[in-house]
Scaffold this active site. Structure first.
Site, mmCIF file in Angstrom:
data_model
loop_
_atom_site.group_PDB
_atom_site.id
_atom_site.type_symbol
_atom_site.label_atom_id
_atom_site.label_comp_id
_atom_site.label_asym_id
_atom_site.label_seq_id
_atom_site.Cartn_x
_atom_site.Cartn_y
_atom_site.Cartn_z
ATOM 1 N N ARG A 36 0.819 -1.215 0.000
ATOM 2 C CA ARG A 36 0.000 0.000 0.000
ATOM 3 C C ARG A 36 0.849 1.258 0.000
ATOM 4 O O ARG A 36 0.453 2.278 -0.573
ATOM 5 C CB ARG A 36 -0.941 -0.013 1.207
ATOM 6 C CG ARG A 36 -2.094 -0.991 1.037
ATOM 7 C CD ARG A 36 -2.998 -1.051 2.245
ATOM 8 N NE ARG A 36 -4.184 -1.838 1.956
ATOM 9 C CZ ARG A 36 -5.078 -2.213 2.866
ATOM 10 N NH1 ARG A 36 -4.914 -1.859 4.133
ATOM 11 N NH2 ARG A 36 -6.132 -2.929 2.520
ATOM 12 N N LYS A 196 -14.834 -18.089 6.039
ATOM 13 C CA LYS A 196 -16.283 -18.191 6.151
ATOM 14 C C LYS A 196 -17.030 -17.768 4.884
ATOM 15 O O LYS A 196 -16.709 -16.740 4.290
ATOM 16 C CB LYS A 196 -16.779 -17.333 7.315
ATOM 17 C CG LYS A 196 -16.307 -17.803 8.685
ATOM 18 C CD LYS A 196 -16.891 -16.929 9.784
ATOM 19 C CE LYS A 196 -16.471 -17.423 11.163
ATOM 20 N NZ LYS A 196 -17.071 -16.596 12.243
ATOM 21 N N GLY A 344 -6.234 -8.555 1.864
ATOM 22 C CA GLY A 344 -4.987 -8.594 2.618
ATOM 23 C C GLY A 344 -4.244 -9.907 2.538
ATOM 24 O O GLY A 344 -3.023 -9.939 2.314
ATOM 25 N N GLY A 367 -12.009 -4.625 2.073
ATOM 26 C CA GLY A 367 -13.463 -4.485 2.139
ATOM 27 C C GLY A 367 -14.033 -3.764 0.933
ATOM 28 O O GLY A 367 -15.095 -4.123 0.413
#
Length: 393
Positions: A36, A196, A344, A367
């Site tokens: 980043r 998940k 990430g 996100g």
């Protein structure tokens, strides 16, 4: 992106406030991924090269609001500033008290201390947004990784700065994802890993109609295996999402593993074995795909025209569980496909295996990357579009 082009602006002697995403992984107080930071530097350099008085703001982690950074020092951007100096050869100063203005030092760039300690940041407080806007002549939203957050530093300030625009990194991210989702080179392949299904429900639903094949990994793959009746031992899976997984499996080609790596202990040095997916013992859990399954997936990757990748195949952070993720990563890097990787864990795998230069595009978003894939409108992008109407009126 249709807003004002940053490269067309006269920046000379202008106070330019750039919102970057410098929220990088840390370990023992040191930056462990430069991805980043390296992505943010071109925007900063352009502003400097064109005579701007450059200020950069970002968050790091999740500090408590309205609490001094002295009382929560692990969230200070100081290690990030020090790493930026090494990467760029520029000088950076970290400014702690800035909301009511500050006197610049001699450094090339001023970095505002973690914006998330400011009261009202996470609620997009109007008063805070105005105080941030008052610091600049031009506000540049360049943090794609935060574009899904309606915070003061990412969205609110857009409405009050004298001039607001998207930065080149944000623009590049949006243009690339738009290309992949709306005009991809066929066949299209998505690789979605993670622990998940519930965290990626909307993404999976969106991809069903957009890609030709869907590879799932990690705990998500376990839920799919359980959904088709496989006994997966003590593996992590989501019982309440079995029907959802079964429905996805019926609608799109999902190549599930036929052999897997299993263990009884989720720790480094644990004993592992490779077995047929039908022969997992009750005390064993799946931690990676087996060699036969990896080989099949690599064939799919080799013929893809576009690859969208978010999440590892196995628990790659542990050396004995990493082989599947390593080989899939290398296959994506060596494929002819236009590949876009985001998240990430995905970027960490790319860095770990030295593959960054071989991935067509590495997204800085986590996100925001997922929400864009879901088809959601990102608050910062929406705010820029609305402000453009005002600025052009």
């Amino acid at each position: 992106m249709t807003d004002i082009d940053f490269f067309d602006l006269d920046l000379k002697d202008k106070r330019v406030l750039i919102r970057e995403d410098l929220n990088v992984p840390m370990e023992d107080g040191k930056v462990i991924s430069d991805a980043r930071l390296s992505a943010a530097l071109p925007t900063i350099r352009h502003a400097l090269d064109n005579g701007a008085d450059v200020m950069v703001m970002s968050h790091l982690g999740r500090p408590r609001e309205n609490i001094s950074i002295r009382d929560q020092p692990k969230f200070s951007l100081r290690p990030v500033v020090e790493r930026l100096e090494v990467l760029s050869g520029l000088s950076f100063e970290l400014v702690t008290d800035y909301l009511d203005g500050f006197v610049r030092g001699n450094a090339d760039v001023a970095v505002l201390e973690n914006v998330r300690i400011n009261f009202g940041e996470s609620t997009n407080d109007k008063a805070l947004s105005k105080r941030l806007a008052a610091l600049c002549d031009i506000y540049v939203m360049d943090a794609f990784g935060c574009a899904h957050r309606a915070h003061s530093s990412t969205t609110g300030v857009i409405n009050y700065a004298p001039l607001s625009c998207a930065g080149p990194l944000l623009r590049s991210e949006l243009d690339t994802l738009k290309k992949v989702l709306h005009s991809p080179i066929k066949p299209t392949l998505a690789i979605v890993g993670g622990s998940k299904v519930s965290t990626k429900l909307a993404v999976l639903e969106s991809l069903i109609t957009r890609v030709d094949q869907l590879i799932v990994g990690g705990g998500i793959a376990n839920t799919f295996l359980a959904a088709i009746g496989m006994d997966i031992g003590s593996s992590l899976y989501e019982k309440d999402l079995l029907d959802f997984a079964a429905n996805v499996y019926k609608k799109i080609d999902v190549p599930l593993p036929t052999d897997v790596v299993v263990t009884s202990e989720m720790k480094s040095g644990a004993k592992i074995r490779v077995c047929d997916v039908r022969n997992i013992r009750s005390d064993e859990m799946i931690v990676d795909f087996g060699p036969e399954s990896v080989s099949r997936l690599k064939k799919s990757i080799s013929i893809a025209g576009t690859i969208l990748w978010n999440g590892p195949i196995g628990v790659f952070e542990i050396a004995s569980f990493e082989e599947g993720t390593k080989q899939i990563s290398q296959a994506v890097a060596s494929s002819r496909a236009f590949s876009v990787a985001g998240g990430g864990d995905t970027l960490a795998a790319i860095e770990k295996y030295g593959l960054k230069s071989d991935i067509s595009y590495s997204s800085t978003g986590g996100g925001a990357f997922l929400e864009y894939l879901e088809g959601k409108t990102l608050p910062s992008v929406e705010a820029l579009a609305k402000r453009l109407v005002v600025q052009e009126a």
